[in-house]
Design a protein around this motif. Structure first.
Motif, PDB file in Angstrom:
ATOM      1  N   ALA A  14      -8.842  -5.733  -9.627  1.00  7.83           N
ATOM      2  CA  ALA A  14      -9.719  -4.930  -8.769  1.00  7.83           C
ATOM      3  C   ALA A  14      -9.505  -5.284  -7.299  1.00  7.83           C
ATOM      4  N   ALA A  15      -9.365  -6.589  -7.009  1.00  7.08           N
ATOM      5  CA  ALA A  15      -9.129  -7.009  -5.626  1.00  7.08           C
ATOM      6  C   ALA A  15      -7.781  -6.502  -5.133  1.00  7.08           C
ATOM      7  N   LEU A  16      -6.771  -6.539  -6.005  1.00 13.73           N
ATOM      8  CA  LEU A  16      -5.442  -6.052  -5.642  1.00 13.73           C
ATOM      9  C   LEU A  16      -5.486  -4.571  -5.270  1.00 13.73           C
ATOM     10  N   ILE A  17      -6.156  -3.762  -6.088  1.00 14.94           N
ATOM     11  CA  ILE A  17      -6.227  -2.326  -5.829  1.00 14.94           C
ATOM     12  C   ILE A  17      -7.017  -2.053  -4.548  1.00 14.94           C
ATOM     13  N   ALA A  18      -8.058  -2.854  -4.297  1.00 20.92           N
ATOM     14  CA  ALA A  18      -8.838  -2.672  -3.068  1.00 20.92           C
ATOM     15  C   ALA A  18      -7.969  -2.928  -1.834  1.00 20.92           C
ATOM     16  N   VAL A  19      -7.150  -3.982  -1.876  1.00 23.61           N
ATOM     17  CA  VAL A  19      -6.275  -4.283  -0.735  1.00 23.61           C
ATOM     18  C   VAL A  19      -5.206  -3.203  -0.586  1.00 23.61           C
ATOM     19  N   LEU A  20      -4.612  -2.781  -1.700  1.00 20.56           N
ATOM     20  CA  LEU A  20      -3.605  -1.719  -1.634  1.00 20.56           C
ATOM     21  C   LEU A  20      -4.212  -0.421  -1.108  1.00 20.56           C
ATOM     22  N   GLY A  21      -5.477  -0.176  -1.457  1.00 24.20           N
ATOM     23  CA  GLY A  21      -6.158   0.997  -0.923  1.00 24.20           C
ATOM     24  C   GLY A  21      -6.332   0.906   0.585  1.00 24.20           C
ATOM     25  N   GLY A  22      -6.703  -0.265   1.064  1.00 24.13           N
ATOM     26  CA  GLY A  22      -6.825  -0.456   2.504  1.00 24.13           C
ATOM     27  C   GLY A  22      -5.499  -0.260   3.218  1.00 24.13           C
ATOM     28  N   LEU A  23      -4.415  -0.738   2.610  1.00 24.65           N
ATOM     29  CA  LEU A  23      -3.092  -0.558   3.194  1.00 24.65           C
ATOM     30  C   LEU A  23      -2.697   0.917   3.246  1.00 24.65           C
ATOM     31  N   SER A  24      -3.016   1.645   2.177  1.00 20.51           N
ATOM     32  CA  SER A  24      -2.678   3.074   2.152  1.00 20.51           C
ATOM     33  C   SER A  24      -3.500   3.861   3.164  1.00 20.51           C
ATOM     34  N   LEU A  25      -4.657   3.323   3.550  1.00 19.97           N
ATOM     35  CA  LEU A  25      -5.526   3.991   4.510  1.00 19.97           C
ATOM     36  C   LEU A  25      -5.095   3.771   5.946  1.00 19.97           C
ATOM     37  N   LEU A  26      -4.352   2.692   6.211  1.00 23.49           N
ATOM     38  CA  LEU A  26      -4.052   2.297   7.593  1.00 23.49           C
ATOM     39  C   LEU A  26      -3.383   3.413   8.399  1.00 23.49           C
ATOM     40  N   GLY A  27      -2.360   4.057   7.822  1.00 20.95           N
ATOM     41  CA  GLY A  27      -1.657   5.107   8.548  1.00 20.95           C
ATOM     42  C   GLY A  27      -2.508   6.339   8.813  1.00 20.95           C
ATOM     43  N   PRO A  28      -3.050   6.981   7.766  1.00 17.99           N
ATOM     44  CA  PRO A  28      -3.899   8.159   7.997  1.00 17.99           C
ATOM     45  C   PRO A  28      -5.118   7.858   8.853  1.00 17.99           C
ATOM     46  N   PHE A  29      -5.735   6.699   8.651  1.00 21.22           N
ATOM     47  CA  PHE A  29      -6.899   6.329   9.446  1.00 21.22           C
ATOM     48  C   PHE A  29      -6.519   6.163  10.908  1.00 21.22           C
ATOM     49  N   GLY A  30      -5.317   5.581  11.140  1.00 20.57           N
ATOM     50  CA  GLY A  30      -4.874   5.376  12.515  1.00 20.57           C
ATOM     51  C   GLY A  30      -4.730   6.680  13.276  1.00 20.57           C
ATOM     52  N   THR A  31      -4.098   7.681  12.672  1.00 25.76           N
ATOM     53  CA  THR A  31      -3.921   8.956  13.370  1.00 25.76           C
ATOM     54  C   THR A  31      -5.256   9.653  13.608  1.00 25.76           C
ATOM     55  N   ASP A  32      -6.118   9.639  12.608  1.00 28.48           N
ATOM     56  CA  ASP A  32      -7.406  10.327  12.757  1.00 28.48           C
ATOM     57  C   ASP A  32      -8.319   9.607  13.736  1.00 28.48           C
ATOM     58  N   THR A  33      -8.133   8.292  13.900  1.00 31.58           N
ATOM     59  CA  THR A  33      -9.023   7.526  14.759  1.00 31.58           C
ATOM     60  C   THR A  33      -8.787   7.827  16.237  1.00 31.58           C
ATOM     61  N   PHE A  34      -7.533   7.951  16.655  1.00 28.53           N
ATOM     62  CA  PHE A  34      -7.327   8.145  18.090  1.00 28.53           C
ATOM     63  C   PHE A  34      -7.228   9.616  18.498  1.00 28.53           C
ATOM     64  N   LEU A  35      -7.412  10.543  17.545  1.00 32.72           N
ATOM     65  CA  LEU A  35      -7.437  11.959  17.911  1.00 32.72           C
ATOM     66  C   LEU A  35      -8.514  12.273  18.959  1.00 32.72           C
ATOM     67  N   PRO A  36      -9.761  11.767  18.809  1.00 33.52           N
ATOM     68  CA  PRO A  36     -10.777  12.095  19.827  1.00 33.52           C
ATOM     69  C   PRO A  36     -10.449  11.556  21.219  1.00 33.52           C
TER      70      PRO A  36
END
Length: 402
Positions: A14-36
């Motif tokens: 469960a911890a492994l999947i949570a970390v991998l989920g955070g890693l998969s979020l880094l790119g999409p989250f990064g682009t959406d974060t600085f759009l405003p």
């Protein structure tokens, strides 16, 4: 280094999947974060808006190119090193973006962030393929998709908050902290999940690509992901204009509508993860594609009525957009699991091709969907139809082979 595969029911898994989920979020989250922050960056550097948009293009191209490079490399040297180095490099590049006084340097930093963040997307998903089997993979990929889909919901909100508190530089500083935390989390909680190839075993990259593409079920199921992503990106790029310019919604109301669609995707992804082991990937994908085609049909009717009757009829298309987003929760995870089912020794290469073509599909769909309501409906309808045809051909081929 030997590969370690935690038991699926264990806290380590469960911890492994949570970390991998955070890693998969880094790119999409990064682009959406600085759009405003794009207008604020343009004002700070005293440049036109179109020049500042190069930061977003550089970030996106970096993610696409990085996946093609890092995915195959991870098949050769293992996953763990790249999963640590990727977010660590993203943290350094984000800090550089926060400190720069030059727009060209900011563009270069965004490209570097994109390449670095792509490690979490492609190598992280390859690691997920390493630690799952045909039964657990659909559930895990659906969970990863659910986590990634929070980016369009949380990213703009977090970016707007950071912009209000610290300015646009604060957004990149916060992104640097997030990436650094992920690098530490990988160091602590993610073991090596695949056995690196022996130094004496020479394998050509083109041969790896050929083996991936020829693997049973890869291309038709990967095409489902590609065309589905094209439909979603057409929605992402066209919806601000359709809702705000055609329907006259305020930016705040549009953000609320956009968030509702994002929540629909997250909710269905969670339900898919819960049902994946009982229902099976083919039925989930088939159900999702039926929902996608229904959403495309509703969008087409709403678009036609908005042109022939009144612009207000476009609200019917908004219902179709909700169905379209919900369908992705049923499609992405199971289709990805089907695509990599026979590619586990080359999971990094398989994920690299899926991820890179996703961005190509997005780059093609976005401008084509910019032709108003009718153009948007045509692009979504074409993507939905092609995804359904690809899946049907793949199932027919699988049944013939068996």
């Amino acid at each position: 280094m030997t590969a370690t595969r935690p038991e699926p029911a264990s806290p380590r898994f469960a911890a492994l999947i949570a970390v991998l989920g955070g890693l998969s979020l880094l790119g999409p989250f990064g682009t959406d974060t600085f759009l405003p922050a794009l207008p604020a960056i343009a004002a700070d550097f005293a440049v036109p808006a179109d020049r500042v948009q190069l930061t977003l293009s550089a970030f996106t191209l970096g993610m696409a190119a990085g996946q093609l490079i890092l995915g195959p490399i991870s098949d050769r040297i293992g996953r763990r090193l790249l999963l640590i180095a990727g977010p660590a490099a993203a943290a350094a590049a984000s800090a550089g973006a926060a400190l720069t006084g030059s727009l060209p340097v900011l563009v270069a930093a965004c490209a570097a962030i994109g390449v670095s963040a792509s490690a979490g997307m492609v190598v992280g998903r390859a690691a997920a393929a390493d630690v799952t089997d045909a039964r657990t993979a659909p559930r895990v990929f659906s969970l990863l998709g659910m986590i990634t889909s929070t980016g369009p919901v949380l990213g703009p909100l977090g970016g707007a908050l950071a912009l209000a508190l610290w300015g646009w530089r604060g957004i990149f500083a916060a992104l640097a902290v997030f990436a650094a935390i992920l690098a530490v989390a990988v160091w602590i909680g993610v073991p090596e999940t695949t056995a690196p190839r022996a130094p004496g075993r020479r394998t050509h990259l083109l041969r790896d690509w050929a083996l991936v593409v020829r693997a049973e079920g890869y291309l038709p199921n990967a095409a489902v992901v590609w065309f589905g992503f094209g439909a979603v990106f057409a929605y992402i790029s066209a919806s601000p204009f359709l809702f705000q310019e055609t329907l006259g919604l305020s930016p705040g109301t549009f953000a609320l509508v956009f968030a509702v669609n994002g929540v629909a995707l997250i909710g269905v992804s969670l339900l898919t993860a819960l049902a994946a082991t009982r229902v099976g990937p083919p039925r989930l994908v088939a159900t999702g594609l039926a929902l996608m085609c229904a959403g495309a049909a509703v969008i087409a009717v709403g678009a036609a009525l908005s042109v022939a009757v009144a612009a207000g009829c476009l609200w019917l298309a908004a219902v179709g957009m909700l169905l379209l987003n919900a369908s992705m929760g049923l499609v992405f995870g199971p289709a990805t699991a089907l695509a990599v089912a026979h590619n586990r020794p080359r999971a990094g290469t398989a994920m690299a091709l899926i991820g890179c073509v996703q961005f190509i599909a997005a780059a093609v769909a976005a401008p084509l969907a910019g032709g108003g309501a009718v153009g948007f409906a045509v692009v979504v309808g074409a993507c939905a139809a092609l995804a359904a045809v690809s899946f049907a051909l793949g199932r027919r081929s699988a049944q013939s082979a068996s």
